[in-house]
Design an enzyme around this catalytic site. Structure first.
Site: not given
Ligand SMILES: NC(=O)c1ccc[n+]([C@@H]2O[C@H](COP(=O)([O-])OP(=O)(O)OC[C@H]3O[C@@H](n4cnc5c(N)ncnc54)[C@H](OP(=O)(O)O)[C@@H]3O)[C@@H](O)[C@H]2O)c1
Length: 276
Positions: A47, A186, A228, A234, A238
């Site tokens: 990251y 999410l 995230r 937010r 969350n």
């Molecule tokens: N191990 C792996 O291979 C792997 C892969 C992917 C991710 N990850 C980890 O998992 C974490 C989370 O996954 P992700 O970032 O892919 O997706 P996520 O958490 O499902 O979604 C993040 C997105 O959702 C929005 N969001 C956040 N809270 C919200 C809410 N309450 N209502 C509406 N929209 C909301 C955010 O926008 P805003 O920023 O505008 O709030 C952002 O664009 C990552 O940051 C990382 O640490 C790990």
């Protein structure tokens, strides 16, 4: 917030996902999250923000021992030797004495798992990390990793949200007392949050659709979620999910969305996933 217990580890049920957060924005969000009740941070060598995550942690004034910090070794670095160098460099960048959880970020078909799991265990034995685990391991690879590991694995971090059927991985984790840590919990905040089952529950409980999905995650035994956000406002939303309960019917209406079977994280280096 409750902790999920897994093979001796105690993991706060909601963590802050930090992928894509960079520079001062990352420092600021991590600091703000910890000041507002978060006790779990998820980062990775890939990251490029471990320095900022560590800075945010120190800036928050929250005691280091109160925070659960996870980082990961990228799949191109999981051969013995490379693995140790990556983990130690992460620890240095974070500015910590010890990690709470070190994960193999993805399996690598070109690197025998045995050596990787040996290196992972060595990092625990040397005190680089308190706990060890894997990420993106489907059931077959997970069983292999469990068999090869001297110390128990405490987590398998996988994509999990209502649009994806992860019941096989979930059952395998439950049987081995391994936490299933839900990434992209999410579905990145898009159309999932428009689904009727989610909107109806949101109205019923006076919560946002995002809160309903996160509640659905952590209301399942052994599930941790790491949403995230790049928006300070937010952060509170969350983690504001521990003052209500979804009914069994609401839980199953949301789980029924899994028939969509949509996966976000699918790369040419991904392993063969479990069928739904
Ligand atoms: N191990 C792996 O291979 C792997 C892969 C992917 C991710 N990850 C980890 O998992 C974490 C989370 O996954 P992700 O970032 O892919 O997706 P996520 O958490 O499902 O979604 C993040 C997105 O959702 C929005 N969001 C956040 N809270 C919200 C809410 N309450 N209502 C509406 N929209 C909301 C955010 O926008 P805003 O920023 O505008 O709030 C952002 O664009 C990552 O940051 C990382 O640490 C790990």
């Amino acid at each position: 917030m409750h902790d999920v217990k897994a093979n001796g580890a105690s993991i706060p049920a909601i963590g802050l996902g930090t992928w894509t957060l960079k520079g001062d924005e990352c420092v600021d969000l991590v600091e703000h999250a910890l000041k507002n009740g978060y006790r779990h941070l998820d980062t990775a060598a890939s990251y490029g923000n471990e320095v900022e995550v560590g800075e945010g942690l120190r800036g928050s004034g929250v005691d280091r021992d109160q925070v659960f910090v996870t980082t990961k070794v990228w799949w191109t670095d999981i051969a013995p030797g490379d693995f140790e160098r990556s983990a130690e460099a992460s620890l240095t960048r974070l500015g910590l004495d010890r990690l709470d959880l070190l994960l193999v970020h993805w399996p690598n078909p070109k690197v025998p798992l045995e050596g990787t799991i040996r290196s992972l265990n060595a990092m625990r034995e040397q005190g680089i990390t308190r706990h060890i685990g894997v990420s993106n391991f489907p059931t077959k690879l997970l069983a292999e990793a469990i068999r090869l590991s001297d110390a128990p694995l405490v987590a398998n971090q996988v994509e999990n949200h209502p649009y994806l059927d992860q019941s096989k991985v979930y059952e395998a984790c439950r049987k081995a007392d391994i936490a299933m840590v839900a990434y992209s919990p999410l579905y990145r905040g898009g159309e999932l949050l428009e689904e009727q089952a989610i909107r109806t529950a949101a109205e019923q409980h006076g919560k946002t659709p995002g809160q309903i999905v996160l509640r659905w995650q952590v209301q399942q035994d052994g599930v941790v979620a790491i949403p995230r956000t790049s928006r300070k406002e937010r952060l509170a939303e969350n983690i504001g999910i521990f003052d209500f309960t979804l009914s069994e019917e609401e839980m199953s209406d949301i789980s029924a969305l899994r028939n969509a079977n949509r996966r976000i994280a699918n790369y040419d280096f991904s392993p063969e996933w479990d069928s739904a």
